[in-house]
Structures are given as C-alpha cells and as structure tokens.
Write a protein that holds these residues in place. Sequence first.
Motif, PDB file in Angstrom:
ATOM      1  N   HIS A   1       0.797  -1.221   0.000  1.00  0.00           N
ATOM      2  CA  HIS A   1       0.000   0.000   0.000  1.00  0.00           C
ATOM      3  C   HIS A   1       0.837   1.282   0.000  1.00  0.00           C
ATOM      4  CE1 HIS A   1      -3.332  -2.677   0.758  1.00  0.00           C
ATOM      5  NE2 HIS A   1      -2.791  -3.095   1.895  1.00  0.00           N
ATOM      6  N   ALA A   2       2.008   1.244   0.613  1.00  0.00           N
ATOM      7  CA  ALA A   2       2.764   2.482   0.776  1.00  0.00           C
ATOM      8  C   ALA A   2       3.784   2.707  -0.327  1.00  0.00           C
ATOM      9  CB  ALA A   2       3.475   2.482   2.133  1.00  0.00           C
ATOM     10  N   ASN A   3       4.009   1.699  -1.194  1.00  0.00           N
ATOM     11  CA  ASN A   3       5.004   1.812  -2.271  1.00  0.00           C
ATOM     12  C   ASN A   3       6.365   2.229  -1.711  1.00  0.00           C
ATOM     13  OD1 ASN A   3       3.088   1.181  -4.245  1.00  0.00           O
ATOM     14  ND2 ASN A   3       2.453   3.330  -4.414  1.00  0.00           N
ATOM     15  N   ALA A   4       6.741   1.606  -0.600  1.00  0.00           N
ATOM     16  CA  ALA A   4       8.011   1.950   0.041  1.00  0.00           C
ATOM     17  C   ALA A   4       9.176   1.336  -0.725  1.00  0.00           C
ATOM     18  CB  ALA A   4       8.004   1.468   1.494  1.00  0.00           C
ATOM     19  N   MET A   5      10.342   1.964  -0.611  1.00  0.00           N
ATOM     20  CA  MET A   5      11.562   1.476  -1.243  1.00  0.00           C
ATOM     21  C   MET A   5      12.453   0.741  -0.261  1.00  0.00           C
ATOM     22  SD  MET A   5      11.025   2.394  -4.278  1.00  0.00           S
ATOM     23  CE  MET A   5      12.626   1.953  -4.974  1.00  0.00           C
TER      24      MET A   5
ATOM     25  N   VAL B   1       8.888  -0.199  13.465  1.00  0.00           N
ATOM     26  CA  VAL B   1       9.007  -0.472  12.033  1.00  0.00           C
ATOM     27  C   VAL B   1       8.823   0.855  11.297  1.00  0.00           C
ATOM     28  CG1 VAL B   1       8.118  -1.778  10.087  1.00  0.00           C
ATOM     29  CG2 VAL B   1       8.042  -2.766  12.384  1.00  0.00           C
ATOM     30  N   THR B   2       9.815   1.201  10.474  1.00  0.00           N
ATOM     31  CA  THR B   2       9.792   2.468   9.743  1.00  0.00           C
ATOM     32  C   THR B   2       9.968   2.193   8.257  1.00  0.00           C
ATOM     33  OG1 THR B   2      10.795   3.576  11.636  1.00  0.00           O
ATOM     34  CG2 THR B   2      10.836   4.753   9.551  1.00  0.00           C
ATOM     35  N   ASP B   3       9.162   2.855   7.423  1.00  0.00           N
ATOM     36  CA  ASP B   3       9.330   2.736   5.969  1.00  0.00           C
ATOM     37  C   ASP B   3       9.268   4.134   5.354  1.00  0.00           C
ATOM     38  OD1 ASP B   3       6.543   3.355   4.752  1.00  0.00           O
ATOM     39  OD2 ASP B   3       6.067   1.892   6.321  1.00  0.00           O
ATOM     40  N   ASP B   4       9.753   4.247   4.120  1.00  0.00           N
ATOM     41  CA  ASP B   4       9.813   5.540   3.431  1.00  0.00           C
ATOM     42  C   ASP B   4       8.725   5.658   2.387  1.00  0.00           C
ATOM     43  OD1 ASP B   4      10.727   3.659   1.704  1.00  0.00           O
ATOM     44  OD2 ASP B   4      12.506   4.777   1.065  1.00  0.00           O
ATOM     45  N   GLY B   5       7.543   5.055   2.681  1.00  0.00           N
ATOM     46  CA  GLY B   5       6.453   5.048   1.708  1.00  0.00           C
ATOM     47  C   GLY B   5       5.661   6.338   1.681  1.00  0.00           C
ATOM     48  N   LEU B   6       4.442   6.232   1.150  1.00  0.00           N
ATOM     49  CA  LEU B   6       3.600   7.403   0.919  1.00  0.00           C
ATOM     50  C   LEU B   6       2.977   7.940   2.195  1.00  0.00           C
ATOM     51  CD1 LEU B   6       1.744   6.179  -2.295  1.00  0.00           C
ATOM     52  CD2 LEU B   6       3.748   7.657  -2.141  1.00  0.00           C
TER      53      LEU B   6
END
Length: 415
Positions: free
Chosen positions: A344-348, A365-370
Amino acid sequence: MTIPAGLRRTVLRAQRDTGFLAAGVLPHLALVPVWAWAATTTARTGNWLLTVSMSAALVLLGAPVLTAVQRARYRVLIGVDVPRLTPTAPEQRTWASTARWLAATRPWRKIGYHLLLGPLLALLELLVLAVAAACLAGVIAYAWSWALPTGIRQDWFGYLTQLPAYTAAGLLLLYVLPWTARAVARAEVRLALGLLGPSRAQRLQERVDQLAVSRTDLIEAVDAERRRIERDLHDGTQQRLVSLAVNLGLAIATRPDLPSDAREVIARAHLEAKEAIAELNDLVRGLHPAVLEDRGLDAALSGLAARTPLPVRLRVDLEERVAPNVESVAYFVISEALTNATKHANAMRAEVIVRQVGEVLRVRVTDDGLGGADAAAGTGLTGLAKRVGSLDGAFHVSSPVGGPTTITAELPCAR
C-alpha cells in the motif's frame, strides 16, 4: 394434615435465622469482660496506662479468634461465606512494609466490630430472642396457665378474660418474628462482609486480578491452538500437496507418450498444486511460523525480512527469549507493517528495530512510503492495536501524508 409449602419455608427460615442470632450473642459479648475489667481496674488503681496496654493486648489477641468464630457461624448456620483477607506478607520486615501490611489487613475494622459493634448486635439479638420467647409464651398461654394454681391463674390472667389477649399478642408476635429475625440477620451479614471481609476496593482489585489471569490464559490457549493448527497443516495437508505435485511432475517427466490434451491437463494441475503449496505456506506462516517456536523471534524475523520484496534493515537486541505470546504479537506486528509498506505504501526500504528494555519489548518499524496510514480507519492496523492491547501493551502509528510511516509497539515481556 399437609402444611403449605410457603408456610413451611417461612417456619424453617425463621428457625434458621433465630438460631443464627442466638449463636451470636456470646461471641458478640466476648470482649465485654475486657471493658468491665479495664474500667474497674482503672477506677480502683488509677494506673490507666497499664490497664489500657493490657486490655489492648487482650483485644489484639482475641480479635482473630472471634473473627474465625464469626466466619464459621455465618458459613455453617446461614451459608454466607465471609471472605478471608490474606494480603501477601512483606519479604523484608521493615517498618514501612509492616505498616502497609497492617493497612491491608485492616485490623482496626475487626477490632471495632468486636469491641464496639458486637455489644450492640448482641442487644438486637437478645431483643429478637425475647420476642421469640414472648410469642411462644403467648401462643401456649392456655396450656401453661393450667399448670398454675387456680387462685394465681385468676389473679394474674383474670382466667378467661386476659388469656385470649395474651394468645392474640403471641400470634401477632409469631407473625412478625420471621421478618424481624430476617432483617436483623441481613443487617449482620452486611456488617460482617464490610468489616470482617475485604473492602469493596479490595474485592474489585481481586476481580481485576482474576480477569487478568483469565485473559492471559485465554490468549495462551488461542496461541497454543494456532500452533496446533499450523503443525497439522504443515505435517498433514501440506505434505499431501507436495506429494501430489511430485507425482504430477513425475507423470509429465516419465510419460512422454501422453496425448497433448492429457499432458496439458496434468501440467495445469501440477502448476495449481504448486500454487496451492505456496498459498498454504503463506497461510501457515500467517498462523504461526514454525521457526518462531523452534528458534525464537530473531530467526523468525530474519526469514521474514528475507522474504520481503523490499530491502529491510533488521536489528534485534534481546537479552533472552520472551514469552511465546509476546513473540507472536511482536512477529505479527512487524509482518503486517512490512506487508502494508510493500502493498500500500510503495516503500523502497524499511527498518525494523526490536529491543528489550527492562521488562518491555519495544518494536519499531519504519518505511519511506507514501504515508497516510490511520489506525482508527478500520484497517489491519486496528487488529494489530487490539492484539497489542490484549497484552496491556501500547501501540502507536505515526504516518503523515508523504511519509515516513513509523509503527511502534511496546509489549510487557515479564514472565
């Protein structure tokens, strides 16, 4: 002659309550001699300090015994169990811990019950017994008056003129006696539950503790059932699908003379069997991954990070293995967070940090998504919040629009 059931119940209840009240007179008056001795000794000698100290010692020694007697009276005669207050004794005997233990046992309430309230209750009990004796004497006035000489009977009762009045009064008291005895017995029960047993706050705390234990047992039972289903699927259904896929592959490889239509059907079945195995693997891992139970949270998260399509930086710092239910909740929080970041977040990229601080397991938990994830929107994050809350943990989501998204969970991990 058949006695009506209602009348029989009333008579039996009145007999039980009256006997209960009669049995309470002596225990309620047990400390009256201490009063009398203290008053007379002080008046005679004038040494009130010695008298007060000795009477206080007698009261402190007698209160537990009288409390046990009263509990037995309530339990045996009317079936009311007055709970016993048993606070945990302090491990280290200090003045502060002893004071807290005494405050929890509430000895002054027991002493007040036996020393001050007991004589008043005994007075009420004696009044009820006097009413019972008076009603019995009035009801059988005709019978026992004939045992008296004729002159005395005529002088006292006016023979036939006053005996009916005594009998009517006795019948009236007999009608009132069951309700009077019942009211006094109920009043004593309420006072005993409030003064000899735990307070309302302590009963609520005990109930909360019981519910906490029940909830923990339920969570452990559900987790054990999930592990059982995972083992059954892994050892049963999954192995049969694997065997089916192998046999279909062998049929394709060893039977080159098969017609093209049959070969196509077998190839399609082989492909569907492999897809079913892959889906079943995902289902088994979603229920409870076997590596989590066998090798712990660190190994399970390493496998999860390796299967995730995006790069995951994983750091696990655990002093020792935590409880299985805590491991399970932490694993599924991280699994759901990585799934959301992928789909869903399109994270890299994503970062997972698991660290044990004292008796708390912290998961981040950390992501660089939307970004834009909302735990209150009824998504999978709501289920994660509930699972974390089932362990009295804290769950927080920070996901501004444009990212990054940070999911944090703090789980109590004390065994």
